[in-house]
Design a protein around this motif. Structure first.
Motif, PDB file in Angstrom:
ATOM      1  N   CYS A   1      36.943  28.447  10.854  1.00  0.00           N
ATOM      2  CA  CYS A   1      36.257  27.167  10.940  1.00  0.00           C
ATOM      3  C   CYS A   1      36.536  26.561  12.315  1.00  0.00           C
ATOM      4  O   CYS A   1      37.690  26.488  12.737  1.00  0.00           O
ATOM      5  CB  CYS A   1      36.775  26.232   9.859  1.00  0.00           C
TER       6      CYS A   1
ATOM      7  N   THR B   1      36.393  23.529  13.128  1.00  0.00           N
ATOM      8  CA  THR B   1      36.968  22.193  12.988  1.00  0.00           C
ATOM      9  C   THR B   1      38.437  22.238  12.564  1.00  0.00           C
ATOM     10  O   THR B   1      39.298  21.621  13.193  1.00  0.00           O
ATOM     11  CB  THR B   1      36.160  21.375  11.958  1.00  0.00           C
ATOM     12  N   CYS B   2      38.739  22.989  11.503  1.00  0.00           N
ATOM     13  CA  CYS B   2      40.118  22.996  10.994  1.00  0.00           C
ATOM     14  C   CYS B   2      40.765  24.373  11.093  1.00  0.00           C
ATOM     15  O   CYS B   2      41.910  24.539  10.703  1.00  0.00           O
ATOM     16  CB  CYS B   2      40.166  22.489   9.558  1.00  0.00           C
TER      17      CYS B   2
ATOM     18  N   CYS C   1      33.710  26.042   5.331  1.00  0.00           N
ATOM     19  CA  CYS C   1      35.103  26.415   5.128  1.00  0.00           C
ATOM     20  C   CYS C   1      35.616  25.774   3.849  1.00  0.00           C
ATOM     21  O   CYS C   1      34.911  25.031   3.167  1.00  0.00           O
ATOM     22  CB  CYS C   1      35.957  25.984   6.324  1.00  0.00           C
TER      23      CYS C   1
ATOM     24  N   ASN D   1      37.454  23.392   3.454  1.00  0.00           N
ATOM     25  CA  ASN D   1      37.474  21.932   3.551  1.00  0.00           C
ATOM     26  C   ASN D   1      36.080  21.318   3.702  1.00  0.00           C
ATOM     27  O   ASN D   1      35.942  20.130   3.929  1.00  0.00           O
ATOM     28  CB  ASN D   1      38.351  21.509   4.726  1.00  0.00           C
TER      29      ASN D   1
ATOM     30  N   HIS E   1      33.683  21.979   5.998  1.00  0.00           N
ATOM     31  CA  HIS E   1      33.054  21.928   7.321  1.00  0.00           C
ATOM     32  C   HIS E   1      32.032  23.044   7.460  1.00  0.00           C
ATOM     33  O   HIS E   1      32.207  24.119   6.889  1.00  0.00           O
ATOM     34  CB  HIS E   1      34.111  22.105   8.423  1.00  0.00           C
TER      35      HIS E   1
HETATM   36 ZN   LIG Z   1      37.148  23.442   8.308  1.00  0.00          ZN
END
Ligand SMILES: [Zn+2]
Length: 74
Positions: A22, A24-25, A48, A50, A52
């Motif tokens: 991902c 982002t994370c 993902c 989470n 994203h």
């Molecule tokens: Zn993520």
């Protein structure tokens, strides 16, 4: 009919088995793939663990990923 499939474990691609992360994370261990098995005009998307949006690398065929995930989930 839209479907949503959880893919457990990393998604790898390419000759060197690069792992999809991902952006982002940086999660890589679990993803959700969404799409429509019977309608190829519906874009296949990946998120993902989470939630994203994760862009699919060009070396991965999105629909192939969806079908593979669907077969594993059955
Ligand atoms: Zn993520």
């Amino acid at each position: 009919m839209p479907t949503e499939i959880t893919v457990h474990g990393p998604i790898t691609h390419g000759h060197d088995h690069t792992t999809v992360h991902c952006p982002t994370c940086h999660a890589s261990h679990s993803h959700t793939v969404r799409g429509d098995l019977s309608d190829d005009t519906t874009p296949v998307t990946l998120t993902c663990v989470n939630g994203h949006n994760v862009p699919l690398p060009g070396t991965i065929d999105a629909r192939e990923l969806l079908f593979t995930a669907a077969m594993r989930a059955e």
